[in-house]
Motif scaffolding. Structure first.
Motif: not given
Length: 418
Positions: A288-291, A308-311, A348-350, A385-387
């Motif tokens: 699981y990762v949280r953004l 970006y959003t950090p991971v 890693l980033h979104g 959220g958490k994914y």
């Protein structure tokens, strides 16, 4: 067949080389004087014999016979077919070539075209062999003395090299390979594929990204207006085109340049081979990762290029980084990764906004950045959220599946909930 002492008839085969012709028996004192000269060609000797013995009314036939002989002389040359073999190490990441020689009858000549080679070049690399305005093609042709002919079809993309000698054709073919090797390393050749961790498979995250995009465009008065997407406040540099499409959202593990089908197939096999190692590295537990939040990738917020959003990996970051390392090393060993990419430290980033994706308009000339200060101030602490990361894909850029995500060449599963 001999008619009289004043005339000679000559029979010849469809291939009019003299040793195939059926010549009459001529008295020795005449034949020796006529055929002893080594400086004359066979065709000229045959013509001279006939012209000496034949009556004037047959000269038209003899001239025709001589012309036929000169046109139909059988000669030989070499034809080469160059085939590319894949690179074998990440330090080379180049295109090696091996030559297969095929013997054909074409005509013995020192003119361009008497020898030829076919160099297989992927469609995405043909433009580099041509060069801007044909500059590279012209340089090779003039420097080596060959002619390059470009062919492109669904079945084959290649460059046919025509030259006056086997040496010139080989030299030009090797020169083309050098051009391809340099093109592969060049930033001008875009990455075609990448290993991704899809997050757009979560509908609630897609909805949050869509709401974020609409909110930013509304709050900063950067709607599409009446001119097809150009910003109403061009000083901010914010418009709809620089937002990442929610259905494309992912984490990137590794970028790849796979310029032909052979390399794509090899890349799919590599990912499948590491599947069991990936599961072991994850300790067979779900990942699981949280953004959360928004940050700028290098440079000041006033001139942001990537937002970006950090991971955050829930339960520790080591497992995910270990998986990424296993995948990267496998592709490096297979010779499918550029050396600089294999050495690059993974972050890693979104990505949510990227100025590189901007659609060009005449209204805005400088579009390589945007002002993200207001966006970060308002949304900088947003919890996305958490994914669960369910799988890893070998994704193809610029091609999309029915679900809107990048085309999946192959995938490997991650452990699910127990």
């Amino acid at each position: 067949m001999i008619g009289s002492s004043r005339s000679v008839m000559i029979r010849y085969s469809p291939i009019p080389s003299l040793h195939h012709a059926s010549l009459p028996i001529i008295p020795s004192n005449q034949s020796n004087s006529l055929l002893s000269s080594s400086s004359s060609s066979r065709v000229d000797r045959a013509w001279r014999i006939a012209n000496t013995r034949a009556p004037r009314t047959d000269k038209w036939w003899l001239h025709s016979f001589q012309d036929d002989c000169k046109k139909k002389v059988k000669t030989k040359t070499m034809d080469y077919v160059w085939r590319r073999s894949c690179a074998t190490s990440s330090s080379q990441h180049d295109v090696e070539a091996e030559a297969e020689m095929r013997y054909v009858d074409k005509g013995k000549s020192n003119k361009i075209g008497s020898h030829s080679a076919k160099v297989e070049v992927p469609a995405s690399l043909l433009r580099f062999v041509k060069g801007e305005g044909g500059s590279v093609q012209k340089e090779i042709e003039e420097e080596i003395g060959v002619k390059l002919i470009f062919t492109s079809s669904k079945k084959e993309n290649c460059v046919v090299v025509e030259g006056a000698s086997a040496e010139s054709v080989t030299e030009a073919s090797k020169k083309i390979q050098v051009v391809i090797e340099e093109a592969v390393k060049s930033p001008n050749l875009e990455y075609s594929h990448f290993v991704s961790l899809p997050l757009a498979i979560h509908p609630d995250l897609v909805d949050k990204l869509t709401d974020f995009q609409n909110s930013v465009l509304e709050n900063f008065d950067c709607g599409q207006g009446g001119n097809g997407g150009a910003p109403l406040k061009p000083d901010l540099g914010i418009d709809r085109s620089i937002f990442i499409k929610p259905k494309h959202f992912h984490l990137t593990v590794l970028m790849l340049k796979l310029w032909n089908e052979e390399r794509v197939v090899k890349a799919t096999e590599v990912l499948q081979r590491v599947s069991s190692k990936v599961v072991d590295a994850l300790e067979n537990r779900p990942l699981y990762v949280r953004l959360k939040g928004l940050e700028c990738m290098r440079g000041p917020l006033a001139k942001a290029r990537i937002l970006y959003t950090p991971v955050e990996v829930i339960g520790g970051e080591d497992r995910l980084l270990h998986v990424c390392q296993i995948i990267t090393e496998a592709y490096a060993e297979a010779g499918l990764v550029l050396e600089k990419d294999a050495r690059q430290k993974l972050k890693l980033h979104g990505t949510v906004m990227n100025a590189k994706h901007r659609k060009r308009t005449n209204r805005r000339k400088t579009s390589d950045s945007f002002d993200a200060r207001g966006i970060v101030k308002q949304y900088g602490s947003k919890d996305w959220g958490k994914y669960l990361i369910r799988e890893a894909h070998l994704s193809q850029r610029f091609v999309y599946d029915e679900n809107g995500y990048y085309h999946c060449c192959t995938s490997i599963p991650f452990p699910k909930n127990s």
